[in-house]
Design a protein around this motif. Structure first.
Motif, PDB file in Angstrom:
ATOM      1  N   ASP A 160       0.834  -1.216   0.000  1.00  0.00           N
ATOM      2  CA  ASP A 160       0.000   0.000   0.000  1.00  0.00           C
ATOM      3  C   ASP A 160       0.862   1.256   0.000  1.00  0.00           C
ATOM      4  O   ASP A 160       0.541   2.244  -0.686  1.00  0.00           O
ATOM      5  N   MET A 192       2.130   1.805  -3.468  1.00  0.00           N
ATOM      6  CA  MET A 192       1.067   2.271  -4.357  1.00  0.00           C
ATOM      7  C   MET A 192       0.701   3.736  -4.083  1.00  0.00           C
ATOM      8  O   MET A 192       0.341   4.483  -4.996  1.00  0.00           O
ATOM      9  N   GLY A 242       0.010  -8.239  -4.781  1.00  0.00           N
ATOM     10  CA  GLY A 242       0.764  -6.986  -4.707  1.00  0.00           C
ATOM     11  C   GLY A 242       1.739  -6.829  -5.858  1.00  0.00           C
ATOM     12  O   GLY A 242       1.871  -5.743  -6.437  1.00  0.00           O
ATOM     13  N   LYS A 283      -0.047  -5.835  -9.093  1.00  0.00           N
ATOM     14  CA  LYS A 283      -0.451  -4.427  -9.085  1.00  0.00           C
ATOM     15  C   LYS A 283       0.732  -3.514  -9.399  1.00  0.00           C
ATOM     16  O   LYS A 283       0.620  -2.568 -10.194  1.00  0.00           O
ATOM     17  N   LEU A 284       1.875  -3.801  -8.786  1.00  0.00           N
ATOM     18  CA  LEU A 284       3.059  -2.970  -9.022  1.00  0.00           C
ATOM     19  C   LEU A 284       3.547  -3.096 -10.469  1.00  0.00           C
ATOM     20  O   LEU A 284       3.998  -2.117 -11.059  1.00  0.00           O
ATOM     21  N   MET A 334       1.097  -1.094 -12.714  1.00  0.00           N
ATOM     22  CA  MET A 334       1.275   0.346 -12.527  1.00  0.00           C
ATOM     23  C   MET A 334       2.680   0.807 -12.894  1.00  0.00           C
ATOM     24  O   MET A 334       2.992   1.994 -12.775  1.00  0.00           O
ATOM     25  N   PHE A 391       5.420   0.424 -11.370  1.00  0.00           N
ATOM     26  CA  PHE A 391       6.285   0.817 -10.268  1.00  0.00           C
ATOM     27  C   PHE A 391       7.565  -0.005 -10.293  1.00  0.00           C
ATOM     28  O   PHE A 391       8.623   0.461  -9.862  1.00  0.00           O
TER      29      PHE A 391
END
Length: 809
Positions: free
Chosen positions: A574, A577, A611, A614-615, A618, A620
């Motif tokens: 989190d 993000m 997780g 998601k990274l 995005m 990241f």
């Protein structure tokens, strides 16, 4: 064909074309039988036989004809139904002998039709079951032998391989359920089994509507409210509306379950049917006694709140029954529940005038809060249910207080004082703590004021515990731990609602350094995890605090137990993000994720995969090792039972690979390494997907033809990345001879066209030449490799021919 047969055939033919003449045509046909019988010299028994045979031949022709228009078939069935009904109204007799007996006619047709129920042709079985259902509706008396025969036939046809036959057979079989006092359990069991397990939604829907609502079928019917088919779920509420117009006739848990599911259904049609059952059927049975209705629904259930909101939105709730006494000693759990939900609805609808007229004064609310707060601190009984009811009332009073505008200064001070006292109460539910913080944030102008109130409250709790004398037998360490946990729960409720970075606020620093940080360093696991949670919440809104404590979370992950590891993992993902990957070292994040993806616990593994995906989406992080680990997890046989992990990855890979050419190129560099690991695993264990299936899926994700990018409003196909995959695969085949057989199959799955550069093409052919001598012992793989190289060479030749033609042009 005799005159009688011609008459029947003509009547059926006419009926299949026009529905408006069915009743008249049936009566005309029966009257003609009467006239023909009066002029006939044959006996009445022979007349019966003739016209029954003529009727049966028409029915037989209808069931045997393969292609009958749907509309014409429906009209024919309606005419047959009208003919059977007319047999009751028209009396054809001679010498006091009735020639047309309705029950005898139906039994005659049932016996004849039962012989066609086992026909090889599906359309015959379908028409037979259709006619059986129609005729069973007109049976008055039936002998046991025919009853058992038809029952057995329909139970067999209810499991027919043809779905249309099953629909008609189940409709007919529902007529054999028996009266309520003597239910045929075998038939009901078959119907329930089909209603819950048949693959066809039409079969489930048909049985749902036709099965009798009894104690045996009630629970299976209730379970259909969560059916995958929208039509079945919608029919559940139609069924209960038609069968149980009075809610009192159902066990209390059934309406609660139906309303809980139906009012929150994802389909608008199902929600509408459920609201209709609630508002138009069940609530009307209470004749407007709202509190009694809510009491029967159990106000502490989700269904009660959803039902009350639906009633308010439908305009069925009136407040004329509310009196001042209800806000005093006569305050009931049903009334306070109604008041809180109704006030929230008015607040959501921006009905400020109605809301102010309905709400009691702040002074009244503060008195009620003080009263029930004292009851919770010193409960009058040890009954757990009554204590839960007191906590429920207090939470609803807090929700009512939140709806106020706090313009009354005297009442505002009274509420503030009351909330300060409630905040330090022991064992106050977390939900109530959150409501108290919400009210304080609404009452105070700045978050710093709320921080100050909470800091004073938790400091007061600690000071009071230090000054208090412990009772005999109370462990001082356990008492201190309970006080620390109480303070942390209050701080967590506060930090969950902070919206702005507190910065150097003195109250925040007190909470952080006096309570949170020491708890993170505690030896008690529960206290430590609660402290980590509070610190993570504070870091969410303050980037500077995140930079200072990110390494602390990484260290905590190493030393925590499994539950603590999951908590830290959520916090770290989190933070990245929210604030970006710069809050921690990128290399440390990558190593951290890779370590988590190797963990044995399914829950932690799933969290890490969620997780990481998601990274990656995005951007990241962009790491090939993480992608490779996720690929192996997705196809590995050990994760076959981890459905949440598989669901996450099955959504991620197509979305990641086909969303951009850059992502597809990154994925193309990792598929061969993952394919190699999975193939070796399969060769060793023989479990999981075959390498051929894995290769096909990987080839689809890396196929550039499925990927289109847009530039200046025009579509432009990206370059082929299968050339990179082919080079990596051939190099892997040189290193790992055990994958050469499966690798050759994967090569022929790849799509390599003229968009591949000349250097890559030459590299592929060179590597293929190096692999070829190693496949001499495997003729099948050698043939596959030659086929692949021939395809590459043909592509190069076509490309060269295309360039020459352009130059000549």
């Amino acid at each position: 064909m005799s005159e009688l047969e011609t008459l029947f055939a003509t009547s059926f033919s006419t009926a299949s074309l026009d529905t408006s003449t069915h009743s008249r045509l049936a009566k005309t046909l029966l009257n003609s039988l009467k006239n023909s019988d009066s002029s006939s010299s044959s006996s009445s028994s022979s007349s019966k036989s003739e016209w029954r045979v003529a009727l049966w031949r028409c029915v037989l022709a209808f069931t045997a004809t393969k292609r009958v228009a749907k509309d014409a078939a429906a009209k024919t069935l309606r005419f047959l139904d009208a003919l059977v009904k007319a047999a009751d109204a028209v009396s054809v007799s001679k010498k006091d002998v009735v020639l047309v007996d309705k029950n005898a006619l139906v039994l005659f047709l049932l016996k004849k039709l039962s012989k066609g129920a086992h026909a090889k042709q599906a359309h015959v079985r379908f028409r037979v079951c259709q006619c059986l259902f129609l005729l069973l509706n007109h049976v008055q008396e039936i002998d046991d032998d025919l009853h058992d025969t038809l029952r057995t036939i329909l139970m067999q046809r209810a499991r027919d391989k043809d779905v249309h036959v099953r629909v008609q057979a189940s409709m007919a079989l529902s007529r054999f359920q028996g009266p309520p006092e003597d239910i045929d359990t075998q038939v009901v069991d078959v119907l329930i089994d089909l209603m819950t397990g048949d693959a066809s939604s039409e079969v489930r829907k048909t049985i749902l509507w036709n099965i009798d609502l009894t104690a045996t079928s009630l629970i299976p019917l209730l379970q259909r409210a969560t059916d995958v088919d929208v039509g079945v779920r919608r029919m559940v509420y139609q069924k209960f509306a038609a069968s149980v117009p009075d809610m009192h006739n159902l066990p209390p848990e059934v309406p609660i379950a139906l309303l809980t599911v139906g009012l929150k259904d994802r389909d608008a049609g199902v929600r509408k049917k459920c609201r209709g059952l609630l508002c138009d059927v069940w609530y009307k049975g209470y004749q407007g006694t709202l509190l009694e209705f809510l009491a029967d629904l159990n106000v502490q259930s989700v269904a009660a709140q959803e039902a009350l909101v639906a009633l308010v939105e439908a305009g069925l709730v009136k407040t004329d029954f509310v009196t001042d006494d209800m806000w005093g000693d006569a305050l009931s759990i049903e009334f306070v529940f109604f008041a809180s939900v109704y006030a929230r609805c008015l607040d959501d609808q921006k009905e400020e005038d109605k809301l102010l007229d309905f709400l009691p004064s702040l002074s009244t609310l503060s008195n009620l809060l003080s009263k029930f707060g004292a009851l919770i601190v010193n409960p009058p009984t040890n009954d757990e249910s009554q204590i839960k009811a007191l906590e429920f009332v207090l939470s609803r009073l807090l929700q009512l207080t939140e709806c106020h505008d706090f313009s009354d200064e005297v009442g505002r001070r009274g509420v503030s004082l009351c909330l300060s006292k409630l905040l330090v109460c022991e064992d106050l539910p977390t939900e109530n703590l959150q409501y108290i913080i919400k009210i304080l944030r609404k009452m105070e102008q700045a978050e710093s004021d709320v921080l100050l109130i909470v800091a004073d409250a938790v400091s007061g709790i600690v000071e009071a515990s230090e000054d208090a004398e412990l009772e005999d037998g109370v462990d001082p360490l356990m008492h201190k731990l309970l006080i620390q946990m109480q303070c942390l729960e209050i701080i967590r409720a506060l930090f969950e609602q902070i919206l702005k970075p507190p910065g150097k606020d003195s109250s925040f620093l007190v909470l952080l350094h006096r309570f949170v940080i020491p708890s993170v360093r505690s030896n008690n696991a529960l206290l430590r995890q609660t402290g980590i949670h509070c610190l993570g919440l504070a870091c969410y809104v303050d980037r500077t605090l995140s930079l200072e404590n990110a390494n602390l979370f990484l260290h905590a992950f190493q030393v925590e137990e499994l539950d603590g590891k999951k908590l830290v993992l959520r916090i770290l993902f989190d933070l990245i993000m929210i604030h970006g990957v710069t809050v921690v070292d990128v290399n440390a994040v990558v190593m951290f994720i890779l370590a988590c993806l190797q963990h044995e616990d399914p829950g932690l593994l799933t969290l890490a995969a969620e997780g990481a995906t998601k990274l990656l989406m995005m951007k990241f992080i962009e790491n090939e090792q993480i992608l490779e680990a996720l690929l192996v997890l997705y196809f590995h046989p050990h994760t076959a039972g981890q459905h949440r992990l598989r669901q996450c990855l099955s959504c991620f890979f197509p979305m990641y690979a086909l969303s951009s050419a850059e992502n597809q190129a990154i994925l193309a560099t990792t598929v061969v390494a993952a394919f190699t690991n999975l193939t070796l695993e399969y060769e060793e264990s023989g479990q999981g997907l075959s390498p051929g299936d894995i290769a096909a899926q990987m080839g689809e994700w890396t196929d550039y033809r499925r990927l289109v990018t847009f530039e200046n409003g025009e579509e432009h196909a990206t370059g082929c990345v299968h050339g990179v995959v082919a080079v990596s695969l051939l190099e892997a085949m040189l290193r790992e001879p055990d994958i050469q057989k499966e690798g050759t199959k994967m090569l022929n799955i790849l799509y390599i066209d003229a968009t591949v550069s000349e250097d890559v093409r030459k590299r592929i052919l060179k590597l293929a030449d190096d692999v070829q001598p190693m496949l001499v012992v495997d003729p099948v793989s050698l043939k596959g490799l030659k086929r692949f190289t021939a395809k590459i060479q043909d592509g190069k030749k076509k490309s060269d021919d295309g360039e020459e033609s352009e130059e000549s042009d």
